[in-house]
Design a protein around this motif. Structure first.
Motif, short mmCIF file in Angstrom:
data_model
loop_
_atom_site.label_atom_id
_atom_site.label_comp_id
_atom_site.label_asym_id
_atom_site.label_seq_id
_atom_site.Cartn_x
_atom_site.Cartn_y
_atom_site.Cartn_z
N ASN A 26 81.29 -45.63 36.04
CA ASN A 26 81.80 -46.62 35.07
C ASN A 26 82.58 -45.96 33.94
O ASN A 26 82.40 -46.30 32.77
N LEU A 27 83.45 -45.02 34.30
CA LEU A 27 84.36 -44.47 33.28
C LEU A 27 85.60 -45.36 33.26
O LEU A 27 86.14 -45.70 34.32
N PRO A 28 86.04 -45.76 32.08
CA PRO A 28 87.10 -46.76 31.99
C PRO A 28 88.50 -46.16 32.19
O PRO A 28 88.73 -44.99 31.87
N ALA A 29 89.40 -46.99 32.68
CA ALA A 29 90.79 -46.55 32.82
C ALA A 29 91.48 -46.49 31.46
O ALA A 29 92.48 -45.81 31.29
N ASN A 30 90.95 -47.23 30.48
CA ASN A 30 91.57 -47.24 29.14
C ASN A 30 90.50 -47.43 28.07
O ASN A 30 89.44 -47.98 28.35
N PRO A 31 90.77 -47.00 26.85
CA PRO A 31 89.79 -47.22 25.76
C PRO A 31 89.71 -48.70 25.41
O PRO A 31 90.69 -49.44 25.58
N SER A 32 88.55 -49.14 24.93
CA SER A 32 88.38 -50.54 24.54
C SER A 32 87.63 -50.62 23.21
O SER A 32 86.93 -49.67 22.83
N LEU A 33 87.82 -51.73 22.53
CA LEU A 33 87.22 -51.89 21.19
C LEU A 33 86.66 -53.30 21.08
O LEU A 33 87.33 -54.27 21.48
N SER A 34 85.45 -53.44 20.55
CA SER A 34 84.79 -54.75 20.57
C SER A 34 83.95 -55.02 19.33
O SER A 34 83.70 -54.11 18.53
N MET A 35 83.52 -56.28 19.23
CA MET A 35 82.61 -56.70 18.16
C MET A 35 81.37 -57.31 18.82
O MET A 35 81.49 -58.16 19.71
N ASN A 36 80.18 -56.91 18.35
CA ASN A 36 78.96 -57.56 18.84
C ASN A 36 78.87 -58.96 18.25
O ASN A 36 79.28 -59.19 17.11
N LEU A 37 78.29 -59.89 19.03
CA LEU A 37 78.23 -61.29 18.61
C LEU A 37 76.82 -61.65 18.16
O LEU A 37 75.89 -61.79 18.98
N ALA A 38 76.66 -61.81 16.83
CA ALA A 38 75.33 -61.97 16.24
C ALA A 38 74.59 -63.21 16.74
O ALA A 38 73.36 -63.20 16.81
#
Ligand code: DP6
Length: 321
Positions: A26-38
């Motif tokens: 599960n190594l990604p092809a590209n970097p990703s950025l996210s927010m956790n949903l409270a």
């Protein structure tokens, strides 16, 4: 070995993970950025029991079967290997997501499972090692380990800002409660079959820079266009994969069109869309009430789920069984 319970929030990616550099790891092809949903949580209790013949897993009160069971057992095997144990486990997991929203998420599921199972096995992993292990269960789960906003580049995700950094709101317009026909997990493998795949990967670098910059400065207008561009690019890759994945429904498009029209009228909102027909809307806290009311008025929108930035995966001192 013992028993432990953990809670995790799912995350919404502003820059998406779509396609893998290494499928087994599960190594990604590209970097990703996210927010956790409270507002959304998964709670998972794991107990390792001596003398039990096989792992027993229930999700929302129903016995897990097929691929879902297989993925949980494979993850428990990783934890057993780390702990040097062969005890089988009893696992219960519950999502508090509003019923029939189609929001079930592997990100919170594998983040919670990773912490509960390692603690039940007597292991104490730091955040980096938890994130790496969660990634092996489901890639997006590594981003639900740190609190707030997380960047995942290679083996694990790191916090880029804590939840208190920015009271950004995510409103999910639910247009169907049905589970999707092709899971993200299966969809990743199709990504490289799209002629647009390489083009998206090349463009992600610029979109990620814009999102990081907007997030650091709490400037929604600086990051919103990149969030939308990447979500649309991911869906373009899905639609042009072989076989093609078309997740959108008429109401999906209606929401996308509405959000753009609102923006033209001065209401600041941007849409990240995940692998499915439901549409997420990002806006500032002050605009959240207005965006929610307008979303609810769109024909085909069944329900709106509103969240601020959530915490990282954490232990709790009570159990589901
Ligand atoms: C569209 O993390 O579900 O939500 O690593 O195979 O478990 P696996 O895939 P998964 O993929 C998530 C895809 C996405 C985008 C994202 O969350 O970045």
């Amino acid at each position: 070995m013992g028993k432990a319970t953990a809670v995790a929030n799912p995350n919404i990616a502003f820059v998406k993970y779509w396609g893998k550099a290494d499928e087994a790891l599960n190594l990604p092809a590209n970097p990703s950025l996210s927010m956790n949903l409270a507002a959304l949580t998964t709670v998972t209790t794991v107990e390792f029991r001596s003398g039990q013949a096989c792992d027993v897993v229930t999700i929302d009160g129903h016995p897990a079967t097929g691929q879902a069971l297989h993925r949980v057992v494979a993850h428990l095997d990783r934890v057993r290997a780390l702990a040097g144990s062969n005890e089988q486990a009893w696992v219960a997991s519950r999502n508090d997501f509003p019923a029939a929203t189609g929001l079930a998420s592997s990100s919170s599921a594998f983040a919670a499972l990773t912490l509960a199972a390692t603690q039940a096995a007597g292991l104490s992993l730091d955040e980096v090692r938890l994130s790496r292990l969660a990634r092996l269960g489901s890639g997006s789960a590594c981003r639900s380990v740190p609190a707030g906003f997380a960047l995942w580049e290679m083996e694990e995700a790191h916090q880029v800002a804590p939840p208190e950094h920015w009271d950004l709101r995510d409103l999910v317009a639910i247009v169907t409660g049905q589970a999707k026909a092709v899971s993200s997990h299966d969809g990743h493998a199709l990504a490289p079959t799209s002629p647009l795949y390489a083009a998206r990967l090349a463009a992600v670098v610029g979109w990620l820079a814009a999102v990081e910059d907007g997030l650091a400065r709490r400037d929604l207008a600086a990051m919103g266009p990149a969030v939308e561009a990447d979500a649309l690019a991911m869906h373009a890759v899905m639609m042009t994969s072989h076989p093609s994945l078309l997740y959108w429904l008429p109401a999906t498009v209606a929401v996308l069109q509405a959000v753009r029209a609102w923006r033209d009228g001065g209401l600041e909102a941007y849409f990240p869309v995940d692998a499915g027909p439901n549409v997420h809307c990002l806006c500032r806290a002050a605009a959240a009430g207005e965006v929610e009311n307008r979303l609810k008025a769109i024909p085909g929108v069944q329900q709106v789920v509103a969240s601020g930035p959530g915490n990282g995966v954490r232990p709790v001192n009570w159990h589901l069984f």
